[in-house]
Design a protein around this motif. Sequence first.
Motif, PDB file in Angstrom:
ATOM      1  N   GLU A 228       0.635  -1.247   0.030  1.00 19.26           N
ATOM      2  CA  GLU A 228      -0.026  -0.052  -0.015  1.00 19.26           C
ATOM      3  C   GLU A 228       0.878   1.314  -0.123  1.00 19.26           C
ATOM      4  OE1 GLU A 228      -4.037  -0.488   2.034  1.00 19.26           O
ATOM      5  OE2 GLU A 228      -2.795  -1.557   3.293  1.00 19.26           O
ATOM      6  N   PRO A 229       1.480   1.527  -1.038  1.00 13.87           N
ATOM      7  CA  PRO A 229       2.501   2.698  -0.933  1.00 13.87           C
ATOM      8  C   PRO A 229       1.203   4.130  -1.226  1.00 13.87           C
ATOM      9  CG  PRO A 229       2.358   1.835  -3.202  1.00 13.87           C
ATOM     10  CD  PRO A 229       1.728   0.699  -2.438  1.00 13.87           C
ATOM     11  N   GLU A 230       1.881   5.051  -0.411  1.00 17.39           N
ATOM     12  CA  GLU A 230       1.089   6.291  -0.490  1.00 17.39           C
ATOM     13  C   GLU A 230       1.600   7.371  -1.312  1.00 17.39           C
ATOM     14  OE1 GLU A 230       1.043   7.045   3.828  1.00 17.39           O
ATOM     15  OE2 GLU A 230      -0.805   6.186   4.104  1.00 17.39           O
ATOM     16  N   MET A 231       2.761   7.095  -1.310  1.00 18.84           N
ATOM     17  CA  MET A 231       3.482   8.300  -2.359  1.00 18.84           C
ATOM     18  C   MET A 231       5.201   8.224  -2.711  1.00 18.84           C
ATOM     19  SD  MET A 231       3.949  12.365  -1.310  1.00 18.84           S
ATOM     20  CE  MET A 231       2.223  12.453  -0.662  1.00 18.84           C
ATOM     21  N   GLY A 232       5.460   8.416  -3.806  1.00 18.57           N
ATOM     22  CA  GLY A 232       6.943   8.537  -4.211  1.00 18.57           C
ATOM     23  C   GLY A 232       7.105   9.831  -4.837  1.00 18.57           C
ATOM     24  N   HIS A 233       7.951  10.656  -4.379  1.00 18.75           N
ATOM     25  CA  HIS A 233       8.680  12.003  -4.706  1.00 18.75           C
ATOM     26  C   HIS A 233       9.898  12.349  -4.790  1.00 18.75           C
ATOM     27  CE1 HIS A 233       9.051  13.605  -0.858  1.00 18.75           C
ATOM     28  NE2 HIS A 233       8.040  12.884  -0.511  1.00 18.75           N
ATOM     29  N   LYS A 234      10.433  13.313  -5.293  1.00 18.58           N
ATOM     30  CA  LYS A 234      11.694  13.997  -5.211  1.00 18.58           C
ATOM     31  C   LYS A 234      11.787  14.495  -3.793  1.00 18.58           C
ATOM     32  CE  LYS A 234      13.588  14.733  -9.687  1.00 18.58           C
ATOM     33  NZ  LYS A 234      14.128  15.745 -10.689  1.00 18.58           N
ATOM     34  N   GLU A 235      12.926  14.388  -3.276  1.00 19.94           N
ATOM     35  CA  GLU A 235      13.248  15.189  -2.064  1.00 19.94           C
ATOM     36  C   GLU A 235      14.235  16.311  -2.122  1.00 19.94           C
ATOM     37  OE1 GLU A 235      13.590  15.676   1.255  1.00 19.94           O
ATOM     38  OE2 GLU A 235      11.575  14.639   1.818  1.00 19.94           O
ATOM     39  N   VAL A 236      14.579  17.042  -1.338  1.00 15.84           N
ATOM     40  CA  VAL A 236      15.353  18.345  -1.386  1.00 15.84           C
ATOM     41  C   VAL A 236      16.426  18.066  -2.306  1.00 15.84           C
ATOM     42  CG1 VAL A 236      16.538  18.177   0.707  1.00 15.84           C
ATOM     43  CG2 VAL A 236      15.733  20.562  -0.258  1.00 15.84           C
ATOM     44  N   GLY A 237      17.530  16.744  -2.067  1.00 14.65           N
ATOM     45  CA  GLY A 237      18.652  17.040  -2.449  1.00 14.65           C
ATOM     46  C   GLY A 237      18.638  16.721  -4.272  1.00 14.65           C
ATOM     47  N   GLY A 238      19.800  17.251  -4.880  1.00 17.84           N
ATOM     48  CA  GLY A 238      19.783  16.648  -6.410  1.00 17.84           C
ATOM     49  C   GLY A 238      20.119  17.694  -7.300  1.00 17.84           C
ATOM     50  N   VAL A 239      20.584  17.372  -8.449  1.00 19.17           N
ATOM     51  CA  VAL A 239      20.741  18.526  -9.533  1.00 19.17           C
ATOM     52  C   VAL A 239      20.056  18.032 -10.556  1.00 19.17           C
ATOM     53  CG1 VAL A 239      22.916  19.276  -8.464  1.00 19.17           C
ATOM     54  CG2 VAL A 239      23.105  17.320  -9.944  1.00 19.17           C
ATOM     55  N   LYS A 240      20.051  19.011 -11.541  1.00 17.96           N
ATOM     56  CA  LYS A 240      19.374  18.382 -13.090  1.00 17.96           C
ATOM     57  C   LYS A 240      20.268  17.652 -13.780  1.00 17.96           C
ATOM     58  CE  LYS A 240      17.084  20.789 -16.877  1.00 17.96           C
ATOM     59  NZ  LYS A 240      16.680  22.242 -17.620  1.00 17.96           N
ATOM     60  N   ALA A 241      19.635  16.528 -14.238  1.00 21.18           N
ATOM     61  CA  ALA A 241      20.538  15.609 -15.177  1.00 21.18           C
ATOM     62  C   ALA A 241      20.700  16.295 -16.493  1.00 21.18           C
ATOM     63  CB  ALA A 241      19.726  14.234 -15.129  1.00 21.18           C
ATOM     64  N   HIS A 242      21.754  15.646 -17.271  1.00 27.69           N
ATOM     65  CA  HIS A 242      21.934  15.764 -18.617  1.00 27.69           C
ATOM     66  C   HIS A 242      21.362  14.989 -19.601  1.00 27.69           C
ATOM     67  CE1 HIS A 242      26.165  17.572 -16.970  1.00 27.69           C
ATOM     68  NE2 HIS A 242      25.020  18.152 -16.354  1.00 27.69           N
ATOM     69  N   LEU A 243      21.058  15.611 -20.889  1.00 27.70           N
ATOM     70  CA  LEU A 243      20.227  14.899 -21.882  1.00 27.70           C
ATOM     71  C   LEU A 243      21.308  14.944 -22.925  1.00 27.70           C
ATOM     72  CD1 LEU A 243      17.688  14.229 -22.893  1.00 27.70           C
ATOM     73  CD2 LEU A 243      17.388  16.280 -24.050  1.00 27.70           C
ATOM     74  N   THR A 244      21.464  13.631 -23.310  1.00 26.47           N
ATOM     75  CA  THR A 244      22.422  13.069 -24.331  1.00 26.47           C
ATOM     76  C   THR A 244      21.781  13.302 -25.769  1.00 26.47           C
ATOM     77  OG1 THR A 244      21.724  10.690 -24.388  1.00 26.47           O
ATOM     78  CG2 THR A 244      23.383  11.244 -22.834  1.00 26.47           C
ATOM     79  N   GLU A 245      22.521  12.991 -26.980  1.00 26.37           N
ATOM     80  CA  GLU A 245      21.946  13.151 -28.084  1.00 26.37           C
ATOM     81  C   GLU A 245      21.022  12.039 -28.396  1.00 26.37           C
ATOM     82  OE1 GLU A 245      25.447  12.799 -30.753  1.00 26.37           O
ATOM     83  OE2 GLU A 245      26.277  14.657 -30.144  1.00 26.37           O
ATOM     84  N   THR A 246      21.066  10.960 -27.798  1.00 24.11           N
ATOM     85  CA  THR A 246      19.904   9.823 -27.932  1.00 24.11           C
ATOM     86  C   THR A 246      18.716  10.132 -27.053  1.00 24.11           C
ATOM     87  OG1 THR A 246      21.044   8.562 -26.313  1.00 24.11           O
ATOM     88  CG2 THR A 246      21.949   8.238 -28.736  1.00 24.11           C
ATOM     89  N   GLY A 247      18.561  11.036 -26.382  1.00 27.20           N
ATOM     90  CA  GLY A 247      17.435  11.377 -25.746  1.00 27.20           C
ATOM     91  C   GLY A 247      17.424  10.655 -24.176  1.00 27.20           C
ATOM     92  N   ASP A 248      18.697  10.045 -24.028  1.00 26.68           N
ATOM     93  CA  ASP A 248      18.833   9.470 -22.726  1.00 26.68           C
ATOM     94  C   ASP A 248      19.378  10.620 -21.674  1.00 26.68           C
ATOM     95  OD1 ASP A 248      18.085   7.010 -23.583  1.00 26.68           O
ATOM     96  OD2 ASP A 248      20.025   6.538 -23.975  1.00 26.68           O
ATOM     97  N   LEU A 249      18.969  10.532 -20.309  1.00 18.60           N
ATOM     98  CA  LEU A 249      19.438  11.028 -19.198  1.00 18.60           C
ATOM     99  C   LEU A 249      20.828  10.611 -18.602  1.00 18.60           C
ATOM    100  CD1 LEU A 249      16.202  12.178 -17.582  1.00 18.60           C
ATOM    101  CD2 LEU A 249      17.714  13.580 -18.765  1.00 18.60           C
ATOM    102  N   THR A 250      21.897  11.307 -18.388  1.00 16.13           N
ATOM    103  CA  THR A 250      23.004  11.129 -17.838  1.00 16.13           C
ATOM    104  C   THR A 250      23.457  12.296 -16.555  1.00 16.13           C
ATOM    105  OG1 THR A 250      25.170  10.218 -18.066  1.00 16.13           O
ATOM    106  CG2 THR A 250      24.585  12.234 -19.266  1.00 16.13           C
ATOM    107  N   HIS A 251      24.590  11.895 -15.930  1.00 16.45           N
ATOM    108  CA  HIS A 251      24.690  12.644 -14.670  1.00 16.45           C
ATOM    109  C   HIS A 251      23.311  12.741 -13.787  1.00 16.45           C
ATOM    110  CE1 HIS A 251      28.069  13.449 -17.278  1.00 16.45           C
ATOM    111  NE2 HIS A 251      28.674  13.925 -16.386  1.00 16.45           N
ATOM    112  N   VAL A 252      22.637  11.694 -13.552  1.00 15.26           N
ATOM    113  CA  VAL A 252      21.585  11.784 -12.646  1.00 15.26           C
ATOM    114  C   VAL A 252      22.155  11.578 -11.304  1.00 15.26           C
ATOM    115  CG1 VAL A 252      19.644  10.393 -11.855  1.00 15.26           C
ATOM    116  CG2 VAL A 252      20.129  10.466 -14.332  1.00 15.26           C
TER     117      VAL A 252
END
Length: 633
Positions: A228-252
């Motif tokens: 019975e999960p109630e929520m999943g969300h981002k917390e305060v920490g982190g930075v914006k990931a980078h988008l590669t030429e193929t549309g994938d995200l890196t530097h997550v």
Amino acid sequence: MLKDLLYVIPKEKHSQEDLKEILTNHPEIKFVSLVGIDLSGNDTDERIPMKIFMDDISGFLKGAIQTDGSSVVLPGIATLNNAKVDMIADTDVNWFVDYNFELMYEDTNRPVGTLRIPCFLIHEGNAVDSRHILKAATTLVKDSLFDSYKKYPELLSAYNATFDDVDDVVATAATELEFWVKTPDDKAEVQELFTSQFLQEQYWTRTKGAVRSALEETLLLMEAYGLEPEMGHKEVGGVKAHLTETGDLTHVMEQLEIDWKYADAVQAADNELFVRSLVKETFRRYGLDVTFLAKPINGVAGSGEHTHLSIALKLKNGKRFNLYASTNSSFLSIYGYGSLMGILKNYEVINPIVSATNDSLRRLKPGFEAPVCIVTSLGHSVEVPSRNRTILLGVIRDLANPLSTRFELRAPNPFTNTYLALAALFTTSMDGINYAIENKKTEDALLAELSKSAGEDAAYLEKDRAYRSEEDVFEDFTDEERSKLFGKAPATVYENTSAFGKYPEKVAVLKAGDVFTEKILNSFRIGVERRWLTEINSRIVSDYANEIRGFKKLHSAERALDLDVANWEKINALRLYLLKDTYSTKSLFTRISDATEAENYDEVSNLQIELDAKMKELRDLYISYRKNLIDIE
């Protein structure tokens, strides 16, 4: 495919006949793993072929499997000359099936599964594991309140019940799991992470790409397991990931949180253990690393695991009451106030169980909403529930739903042994509840005692301490005031475990009902202190040494200003003090090693505090030095 899998064998289906039928109909479940939890919170994990289990189900349930004491953390109990530990299944909780989605069973085209069976670890006829300790604590809660209702039947009048109407008393709990997720080998600058955190650029923002897919699959799997999960969300920490030429995200590099519903205390701890594994494996399938460390990156938000607890009264007519909720117009009931007071009064001996590692104490620093002060908040009025995030133990109330009343301990982290932490919380809760009941305290009287000022006499709480604050305990008090009012937080693991010797009267509370025996507490302390010493000497010092060697001179003599030279001289002097021995002096690293060898743990503790302070000073100096340079060699 997901909907066709068997995820849980509920506790009602643990008879030999039911198990044989269920497992015969699911041949993709190929293995069994008996899961025992040692005193460090480690869970055993093995693969026993299903045929062996099916041939002797009864034997497995009664303890046919043994393990070597050297494979679990039970120092002083399972010794080399007496190491045999029996594993006996716990049939009173749900059993989960753990699937390997990377290995398909050809006959059914389903992933190969392992039935994880929680078990107790038995040494010389005595249970010595974390699950048993929590189960003993919940039994203490139930037996103590049943005895009180027999002795003081008027306690039940608030619920329009008599003793004959009572069906059960249940200790309930839930946890919130925070964790960092990243692409392997990618790193983000601490300054970039700190700036993003300060600006709250990531908090509750949209998840993208592989992170979103992994998070959503995790929540779907939790639903399938009945968690019975109630929520999943981002917390305060982190930075914006980078988008590669193929549309994938890196530097997550992101911090996430997952919440789910409460359960009875032992099941809640089992659920959390399984969710940690589920998160790690699901994100790994999407090429993402997960860490549950409390403080994986210095200077950036750590990960907590806020732990919720309450006690429920169940009547035979099906009605259920939250015993912490007031039936009058007060913040809490006598059980709620008593429980709160019991935890706060005895927290010095709970803390070593909650925060048992170097990593856990790195997170618990003043500021950053870190709960280091032994204090609670109720709210400025009964009509407005508190949401003070600077206190240790919060009171969570929903005026429209009394069943949701609970306490939130904010100090635990994802590697806290939840079984032992909950056991300590419920055991000390009962000490306060028994005080309230046996002394026929009213809600108003308990509220007054909990709200007392430091220096004011009290029947239960300590005279020189305050236990309630509606203020920001970091902004509205000085360091000296906080220490005087709420106690001084331990700076090292050894300072923390030393509370077991410093407060024998509070240790006696933990031993009530034989929840924590002298042998268990001694074994726990030995294990914690061994890990503390090993980590300092084999990991922390080594990591710091590599970091120090990376602080190199960057300026050229002909282009440097006097300030650059002076900055570098300070940096180099600190490098030498920390790392370099001479014929006449020993480095700080060597002094730590010598103190460890001499078993002078007070000295090791003091030197660790100095080491952390010097490393912070060195990092700050190097940042200032580097910022002032235009040309770098």
